[in-house]
Design an enzyme around this catalytic site. Structure first.
Site, mmCIF file in Angstrom:
data_model
loop_
_atom_site.group_PDB
_atom_site.id
_atom_site.type_symbol
_atom_site.label_atom_id
_atom_site.label_comp_id
_atom_site.label_asym_id
_atom_site.label_seq_id
_atom_site.Cartn_x
_atom_site.Cartn_y
_atom_site.Cartn_z
ATOM 1 N N GLU A 1 -10.149 10.069 8.473
ATOM 2 C CA GLU A 1 -9.978 11.121 7.471
ATOM 3 C C GLU A 1 -9.986 10.510 6.077
ATOM 4 O O GLU A 1 -10.629 10.995 5.174
ATOM 5 C CB GLU A 1 -8.658 11.855 7.705
ATOM 6 C CG GLU A 1 -8.455 13.019 6.758
ATOM 7 C CD GLU A 1 -7.139 13.746 7.009
ATOM 8 O OE1 GLU A 1 -7.129 14.956 6.868
ATOM 9 O OE2 GLU A 1 -6.130 13.099 7.347
ATOM 10 N N SER B 1 -4.927 25.215 10.535
ATOM 11 C CA SER B 1 -6.070 25.994 10.049
ATOM 12 C C SER B 1 -7.082 26.142 11.187
ATOM 13 O O SER B 1 -7.160 25.297 12.076
ATOM 14 C CB SER B 1 -6.716 25.342 8.824
ATOM 15 O OG SER B 1 -6.816 23.965 8.994
#
Lengths: 402, 357
Positions: free
Chosen positions: A244, A161
């Site tokens: 994350e 992305s």
């Protein structure tokens, strides 16, 4: 249990509100997702100055240098959401690369990359997954071979992305082809303008290209682009995966979505009766509300565990699996209550909310699959959370494709 | 802001847990269910020494003056050990109702141990044609079904719709029928009253007292199921590590691991939700009823899933009586039906939020 905040935190909340009252006129709209928008970059600058973005990053690299405080982080998130104002830029560069560089980068890399990343000037994409390396990421094959002072890279990445906007990529490549798979990987930083890189949009079922494929043909980057040592890339990447997973979502987000479905059900009428009067749909709504409520409380427990610097345990491991599934089911309900209107999409005449719920429904399925699929999550929960053994590895060649 | 248990709360739960681990072993529960021994009474005495019956009683009556959260931690532990106990009704719901009504006489009697109350509120939740009580002067007649907390009860606290009354167990005109439910660790009764002497509970605000009893009862039943489901999951994980098939523990098969992961992922958020629903009973009154409905309905859905899945992980052994896993399965099953099943609770939750035309 004490859901009240102490004076210190109430004062902090007042401070955040005061900031928002006097500055929200300059904020970009929440739907402004363009990474190069001038308004977003200017807003990021203001947030950095006041400690509402990169709050705990060191001052010397452009952060605010505050002590980590999960309750203050939560108050900031709550107040920004309340004011309908977007928070700081939260790309993979800030969330994943910067923590990695702070931990394992060279002084030169820290100097060069962290400040422009935090300011939003430098945009990053993540080059991990490959067509042949998804859940089994360590089997990745994109090769980097040393030639003089350069690595020469050939191969392909997928699910990248923001690759079409990014200045830089943090990337896992195979540098030691003869080493065991986890020990042959290196973590390198690649300038996306380097010749030989081709970015192709990857169209998904939603009709949008939320991702890209990135192809590397004899791409030369200096050997100094490596973070950590050759062959240590797996360890370096896992340092960022920890970050994350450490990110806390907004515990109220699912209930917010639920409330908007309740609004649809009050507004939409069939045969003159609002859908909220239909016992069957209402039962589904409250069923999901109960689940969203449970996830909210789980999120509050996680905030407390984080503020006490305690391990989040099972309460943390389950968030991705349960959260994505819940979002998907809520979108499903929103579509179902709309009946025929539920299938209208994009710019169709008569479409409700521009067919947004169908986009959610499909995109959330992607979220269930991506970022560690539901099945990988269940492996993690059973192994790390419940102490169950890993599936034994078969000897090479045990399974043959037909 | 602190979302979690305090040191004192953890200690309370730990001390009850350590006591029940020894005193409420499965073999003892089996003997009780088979009509041998008096485990319910033994546990009552043991828990009394730990202060358990006094948790919700006001300090003025010699109680500990604690809240529904502490009571829920006790319920969770009782469910975990499938312990025969009248706690939910006798020392949870009844005490809360009498506290709300301001009935110091009955509270003192409960504190001194001279009264223990079963609770009949089924008709306040959903009336059946063949049940319901009618007051006439100082007497009450009719049927109260599914009366909870019958083990060791000396009195029954019953709803007549708009009022709460107390009748004495075994008094003239009070006849009881013991019910055979799937869960034989706790006794339920149907009472048939024929001009039985009834004493009215003090105060006038009985509707509010009933509301609080039902809300708290729902939270405590949810907590009981949480404890039972958590134990079933632990047993399933443990069993799968011990059980070998195809030359490896079945815990190493993803099919089995994923069943266990799904149970854990659904169950753990229930814990936070029940803590909050219990806390809300005393500290967030405007959310107390809604949270009780949401917590019990959600816990019962997850509880049913865990009960069947944990049984499946045990394979054929889960289906037998040998491991006794079914005591937990049935405890969860009975809790689901009491004080409102999931659909009923969700309908109430919708109504509480004005989601009704």
């Amino acid at each position: 249990m004490d859901l009240n905040f102490t004076q210190e935190y109430e004062d902090f909340r007042a401070e955040v509100r005061g900031f928002l009252d006097s500055n929200k006129g300059n904020a970009p709209s929440r739907s402004d997702r363009s990474v190069r928008s001038k308004k977003r970059l200017a807003w990021q600058k203001v947030l950095l100055e006041h400690g509402y973005a990169a709050r705990t990053h060191p001052k010397q690299y452009g952060g605010y240098g505050a002590e980590p405080d999960a309750l203050k982080a939560r108050i900031i998130a709550e107040e920004f959401a309340r004011a309908g104002v977007p928070g700081g830029i939260a790309g993979q560069g800030i969330n994943m690369l910067v923590p990695t560089l702070l931990e394992l980068g060279s002084d030169e890399q820290k100097e060069k990359y962290i400040k422009p990343t935090l300011s939003g000037q430098m945009v990053w994409c993540q080059g991990y997954s490959e067509p042949g390396a998804g859940s089994d990421l360590a089997s990745l094959r994109t090769a980097a071979v040393v030639d003089g002072d350069d690595f020469v890279i050939n191969g392909q990445k997928i699910w990248t992305s923001t690759a079409q906007f990014a200045d830089m990529m943090f990337c896992l490549v195979r540098t030691e082809p003869d080493a065991p798979k986890h020990q042959g990987i290196s973590y390198i930083l690649i300038d996306m303008k380097t010749p030989g890189i081709e970015v192709r949009p990857l169209m998904t079922m939603t009709g949008f290209a939320e991702f890209n494929e990135v192809f590397f043909t004899d791409v030369r980057v200096p050997v100094t682009s490596i973070v950590g040592q050759r062959g240590e890339g797996w360890m370096v990447a896992n340092a960022t995966l920890t970050h994350e997973r450490g990110m806390l979502g907004d515990p109220d987000a699912a209930l917010g979505r639920l409330r908007s479905i309740a609004e649809i059900m009050k507004k939409e009428h069939i045969d003159g009766k609002p859908l909220i009067d239909d016992a069957v749909y209402r039962d589904r709504l409250v069923r999901l509300q109960a689940e969203a409520q449970a996830m909210k409380m789980n999120g509050m427990r996680l905030t407390t565990l984080a503020s006490e610097k305690k391990s989040s345990g099972m309460a943390g491991l389950l968030v991705k699996l349960q959260g994505c599934e819940l979002n998907h089911q809520m979108a499903e309900l929103a579509i179902d209550v709309m009946g025929e209107y539920g299938m209208l999409y994009e710019d169709s005449p008569f479409a409700r909310d521009k067919g947004m719920w169908q986009t959610h429904y499909m995109f959330d399925l992607g979220m269930i699959i991506g970022g560690g699929s539901a099945q990988i999550q269940k492996n993690i929960i059973s192994e790390r959370g419940l102490g169950m053994p890993r599936e034994p590895k078969p000897a090479p060649g045990t399974f043959k494709a037909n | 802001m602190y979302f979690g248990l305090s040191e004192d709360q953890l200690m309370l739960q730990d001390s009850v847990g350590r006591y029940l681990e020894g005193a409420s072993e499965l073999e003892e529960v089996r003997r009780f269910v088979d009509g041998e021994g008096a485990l319910a009474e033994t546990l009552h005495k043991g828990l009394e020494e730990l202060g358990v019956p006094f948790v919700l009683l006001p300090e003025a009556q010699g109680g500990l003056g604690m809240g529904v959260l502490e009571a829920a931690l006790i319920s969770e532990t009782l469910g975990r050990h499938v312990s025969p106990s009248a706690f939910t009704a006798a020392y949870g719901m009844a005490v809360i109702g009498l506290r709300e009504a301001g009935d110091e006489d009955w509270l003192s009697q409960i504190a001194s141990g001279s009264a223990r109350m079963g609770v009949g509120l089924t008709e306040a939740i959903g009336g059946r044609d063949d049940a319901g009580l009618i007051v006439s002067g100082d007497t009450v007649s009719g049927r109260a079904s599914f009366v909870m907390g019958a083990d060791g009860a000396t009195h029954f606290l019953l709803t007549t719709g708009d009022q709460l009354v107390v009748v004495e167990r075994g008094a003239k005109g009070v006849s009881e029928t013991e019910l055979t439910t799937i869960d034989r660790t706790r006794t339920l009764l149907t009472l048939d009253l024929d001009n039985a002497a009834a004493s009215k509970v003090a105060g006038n605000n009985h509707a509010q007292a009933q509301r609080k009893m039902i809300d708290a009862g729902r939270v405590l039943l949810a907590a009981d199921s949480l404890g039972a489901a958590a134990m079933m999951l632990e047993k399933a994980v443990e069993y799968s590590k011990d059980r070998d098939q195809f030359n490896r523990p079945i815990a190493s098969f993803q099919a089995v691991k994923h069943m266990c992961a799904e149970m854990a992922a659904k169950l753990e958020p229930c814990r936070s939700m029940i803590w909050y629903a219990a806390y809300a009973q005393d500290h967030v009154p405007e959310e107390a009823s809604l949270m009780a409905c949401l917590a019990k309905s959600h816990m019962q859905e997850v509880g049913k899933f865990v009960a069947r899945t944990a049984t499946e992980v045990h394979g054929g052994m889960g289906f037998t009586d040998l491991l006794g896993l079914h005591y937990w399965f049935k405890r969860i099953g009975a809790n689901r039906q009491l004080l409102g099943g999931p659909e009923k609770l969700r309908a109430e939750a919708a109504e509480l939020q004005g989601w009704v035309g």
